[in-house]
Design an enzyme around this catalytic site. Structure first.
Site, PDB file in Angstrom:
ATOM      1  N   ALA A   1      81.550  97.321  54.070  1.00 53.34           N
ATOM      2  CA  ALA A   1      80.338  96.604  54.230  1.00 53.34           C
ATOM      3  C   ALA A   1      79.330  96.306  53.212  1.00 53.34           C
ATOM      4  O   ALA A   1      78.545  95.455  53.037  1.00 53.34           O
ATOM      5  CB  ALA A   1      79.292  96.977  55.564  1.00 53.34           C
TER       6      ALA A   1
ATOM      7  N   SER B   1      80.463  97.440  49.682  1.00 54.15           N
ATOM      8  CA  SER B   1      81.019  97.521  48.414  1.00 54.15           C
ATOM      9  C   SER B   1      82.754  97.262  48.696  1.00 54.15           C
ATOM     10  O   SER B   1      83.167  97.719  49.813  1.00 54.15           O
ATOM     11  CB  SER B   1      80.841  98.692  47.402  1.00 54.15           C
ATOM     12  OG  SER B   1      81.469  99.789  48.058  1.00 54.15           O
TER      13      SER B   1
ATOM     14  N   HIS C   1      92.123  98.452  59.671  1.00 59.68           N
ATOM     15  CA  HIS C   1      90.883  99.034  60.048  1.00 59.68           C
ATOM     16  C   HIS C   1      90.521 100.095  59.179  1.00 59.68           C
ATOM     17  O   HIS C   1      91.175 101.099  58.989  1.00 59.68           O
ATOM     18  CB  HIS C   1      90.535  99.241  61.441  1.00 59.68           C
ATOM     19  CG  HIS C   1      89.153  99.485  61.882  1.00 59.68           C
ATOM     20  ND1 HIS C   1      88.501 100.790  61.643  1.00 59.68           N
ATOM     21  CD2 HIS C   1      88.322  98.710  62.552  1.00 59.68           C
ATOM     22  CE1 HIS C   1      87.330 100.517  62.146  1.00 59.68           C
ATOM     23  NE2 HIS C   1      87.331  99.589  62.840  1.00 59.68           N
ATOM     24  N   ASP C   2      89.360 100.174  58.399  1.00 61.63           N
ATOM     25  CA  ASP C   2      89.038 101.251  57.387  1.00 61.63           C
ATOM     26  C   ASP C   2      89.046 102.510  58.053  1.00 61.63           C
ATOM     27  O   ASP C   2      89.436 103.724  57.472  1.00 61.63           O
ATOM     28  CB  ASP C   2      87.705 101.093  56.683  1.00 61.63           C
ATOM     29  CG  ASP C   2      86.491 100.618  57.368  1.00 61.63           C
ATOM     30  OD1 ASP C   2      86.359 100.637  58.859  1.00 61.63           O
ATOM     31  OD2 ASP C   2      85.594  99.953  56.712  1.00 61.63           O
ATOM     32  N   THR C   3      88.483 102.650  59.059  1.00 58.61           N
ATOM     33  CA  THR C   3      88.420 103.903  59.935  1.00 58.61           C
ATOM     34  C   THR C   3      89.925 104.534  60.386  1.00 58.61           C
ATOM     35  O   THR C   3      90.206 105.485  60.110  1.00 58.61           O
ATOM     36  CB  THR C   3      87.660 103.960  61.173  1.00 58.61           C
ATOM     37  OG1 THR C   3      86.247 103.254  61.107  1.00 58.61           O
ATOM     38  CG2 THR C   3      87.697 105.196  61.811  1.00 58.61           C
TER      39      THR C   3
ATOM     40  N   ASN D   1      81.099 105.243  68.137  1.00 56.97           N
ATOM     41  CA  ASN D   1      80.441 104.830  67.016  1.00 56.97           C
ATOM     42  C   ASN D   1      78.948 105.433  66.714  1.00 56.97           C
ATOM     43  O   ASN D   1      78.426 105.182  67.719  1.00 56.97           O
ATOM     44  CB  ASN D   1      80.424 103.179  67.166  1.00 56.97           C
ATOM     45  CG  ASN D   1      81.461 102.619  66.556  1.00 56.97           C
ATOM     46  OD1 ASN D   1      82.688 102.990  66.878  1.00 56.97           O
ATOM     47  ND2 ASN D   1      81.377 101.336  65.707  1.00 56.97           N
TER      48      ASN D   1
ATOM     49  N   GLN E   1      70.877 103.959  53.810  1.00 64.79           N
ATOM     50  CA  GLN E   1      71.268 102.956  52.724  1.00 64.79           C
ATOM     51  C   GLN E   1      70.191 101.636  52.945  1.00 64.79           C
ATOM     52  O   GLN E   1      69.603 101.069  51.745  1.00 64.79           O
ATOM     53  CB  GLN E   1      72.496 101.920  53.125  1.00 64.79           C
ATOM     54  CG  GLN E   1      73.862 102.824  52.822  1.00 64.79           C
ATOM     55  CD  GLN E   1      75.030 102.449  53.447  1.00 64.79           C
ATOM     56  OE1 GLN E   1      74.953 101.220  54.248  1.00 64.79           O
ATOM     57  NE2 GLN E   1      76.096 103.038  53.111  1.00 64.79           N
TER      58      GLN E   1
END
Length: 490
Positions: free
Chosen positions: A11, A13, A234-236, A295, A303
């Site tokens: 989200a 980079s 999915h990155d996870t 989650n 951030q």
């Protein structure tokens, strides 16, 4: 030596990372990095997917300049956000970002037609206001009726590179539309959305060899000869593949980045009423597994605090400043939706603290300490829930992703949860992406072998739990803060 390139976009980079296997060690090299963020337009928030595609092309050009003439390529991004394509394969609308506020009331509206328990029984997916199910429910009906295909962001990027349409299953599961029993899109939910099955592409499994990059693209931009491999998009899901759990003892993972995804890998889903009540999800994983996880708001909070402070400190400096502050003085319930996309994260944290204790953090160090302490306590809650739900005692927690570099948070997690923490590698998502490519091409036999390879190739730091002074008082105050927050919502 085979070249494997992971396109890993989060989200905030994205980057292209090259992986090779040399002397029984995985070696990584970052080829290209770029920023990513959603932007506001006309009162809504959107992703610039054309920009993302252009950055992938730039990265592949850079790879070619560095001597990569041929490679395989896999793409992973975040979940839930989708692209509408017309019958000619052209985008119908800009791509909404999941933090857009249009779905704030969508879940309550949809569940007037079908109960929450019925949806959870079908899909096993936790309720989040940004799930694709709710996004599609409030999307313009005319645009949906004109959609020939509905694909998620990484599927769209694969399509742009190859011309081939598919819905990769680990990411498709985050849509809250797949049925656990049929392993297909649920007919009742599609009917509720007034959508057809043929508006969604076929489901593709990680490891499938999709085909070569478009010859036109390769020639126009002077790119390597790339074979596209379907990875866990999915990155996870990719990060969990990259967990170096070479030991046989029971373990959990925290994929720690913008979000913290805390869970276990299972061979079957667990969509019980108790799991639903605790808001655990059963996302599909690689090689027939399920990611039973929760989650947690994650490093998004720090951030945003850093961004509001004009990036005056890097993350290591923020952790050092936090270490100087009084621990557990200020606490916030991280998963409160007020922190999802506030106008000011600093003000929202301060308001939350003041509402529950009458005082608020003021300095950047106090804000950072508040976030890290609150995250560790939230991890503790979820770990206890996880053990109760699975009836399994966890002996290790693997923290992977960017949060593995935050030694303060890793140590806090070990101490507060009372479980050994293994931190690293920070590159787990790109690693998982590359590992699936290696297995697909036959260079690594299977997932178990790959995890042993990761454990031997990358440094993993161990944090053993130590007793916390006045922990009973801290835990009691934490419960009071959460209770007060719940009452304030009512």
């Amino acid at each position: 030596m085979n070249n494997y390139i992971a396109v890993d976009i989060g989200a905030s980079s994205g980057r292209l990372v090259k992986g090779t296997l040399h002397n029984e060690q995985i070696e990584l090299q970052e080829i290209h990095r770029f920023d990513n963020s959603f932007a506001e337009k006309g009162g809504h928030h959107y992703w610039d997917v054309d920009y993302l595609f252009a950055e992938i092309i730039k990265g592949l050009q850079q790879a070619k300049q560095e001597g990569v003439d041929s490679c395989t390529l896999g793409i992973d991004t975040w979940g839930v956000d989708y692209v509408l394509l017309d019958d000619d394969g052209k985008r119908i609308h800009d791509v909404y970002a999941y933090r857009d506020g249009r779905t704030a009331q969508a879940a309550d509206q949809l569940h007037q037609a079908i109960s929450r328990s019925a949806v959870y029984s079908k899909t096993g997916i936790q309720e989040q206001p940004f799930n694709t199910l709710y996004q599609l429910y409030v999307h313009d009906s005319d645009q949906l009726s004109r959609a020939g295909q509905i694909v998620l962001v990484p599927d769209y990027l694969y399509y742009r590179l190859t011309g081939k349409i598919m819905n990769e299953m680990t990411n498709a599961s985050t849509m809250q539309l797949l049925n656990l029993d049929t392993k297909e899109f649920d007919a009742d939910l599609l009917a509720l959305l007034k959508l057809r099955r043929d508006q969604f592409a076929r489901l593709a499994a990680p490891g499938e060899r999709l085909g070569m990059i478009s010859p036109e693209l390769q020639k126009r931009y002077d790119l390597p000869a790339c074979e596209l491999i379907v990875v866990p998009t999915h990155d996870t899901a990719s990060a969990v593949v990259g967990v170096p759990a070479a030991q046989d003892k029971p373990w959990a993972y925290i994929s720690s980045g913008t979000w913290s995804l805390l869970g276990v890998e299972r061979s079957s889903p667990l969509n019980t009423p108790a799991a639903m009540e605790a808001n655990y999800t059963n996302e599909w994983g690689a090689y027939g597994t399920f990611r039973f996880l929760k989650n947690i708001m994650g490093l998004w909070m720090i951030q945003e605090v850093r961004r509001e402070a004009q990036n005056s400190h890097n993350y290591a400096e923020l952790a050092a400043l936090a270490l100087e502050e009084e621990p557990f003085r200020h606490l916030v319930p991280c998963n409160d939706n007020r922190f999802l996309n506030p106008d000011s994260m600093i003000r929202e944290i301060q308001n939350s603290c003041f509402e529950t204790t009458g005082e608020a953090p003021q300095t950047i160090g106090q804000l950072a300490r508040c976030i890290f302490d609150s995250l560790a306590l939230t991890y503790r809650d979820s770990i206890h829930e996880l053990q109760e739900l699975t009836n399994e005692t966890l002996e290790a927690i693997y923290i992977v992703g960017g949060g593995a570099n935050n030694e303060l948070l890793c140590k806090l997690t070990a101490d507060i949860a009372g479980v050994e923490v293994m931190a690293g590698p920070a590159e787990a998502t790109a690693l998982g992406n590359i590992i699936v490519q290696m297995i697909s091409m036959g260079e690594v036999p299977q997932l178990h072998d790959a995890r042993r390879l990761v454990a031997s190739s990358f440094k993993v730091k161990k944090f053993s739990p130590d007793p916390i002074q006045e922990q009973h008082e801290i835990f009691a105050r934490w419960e009071q803060i959460k209770t007060k927050q719940i009452k304030s919502k009512r």
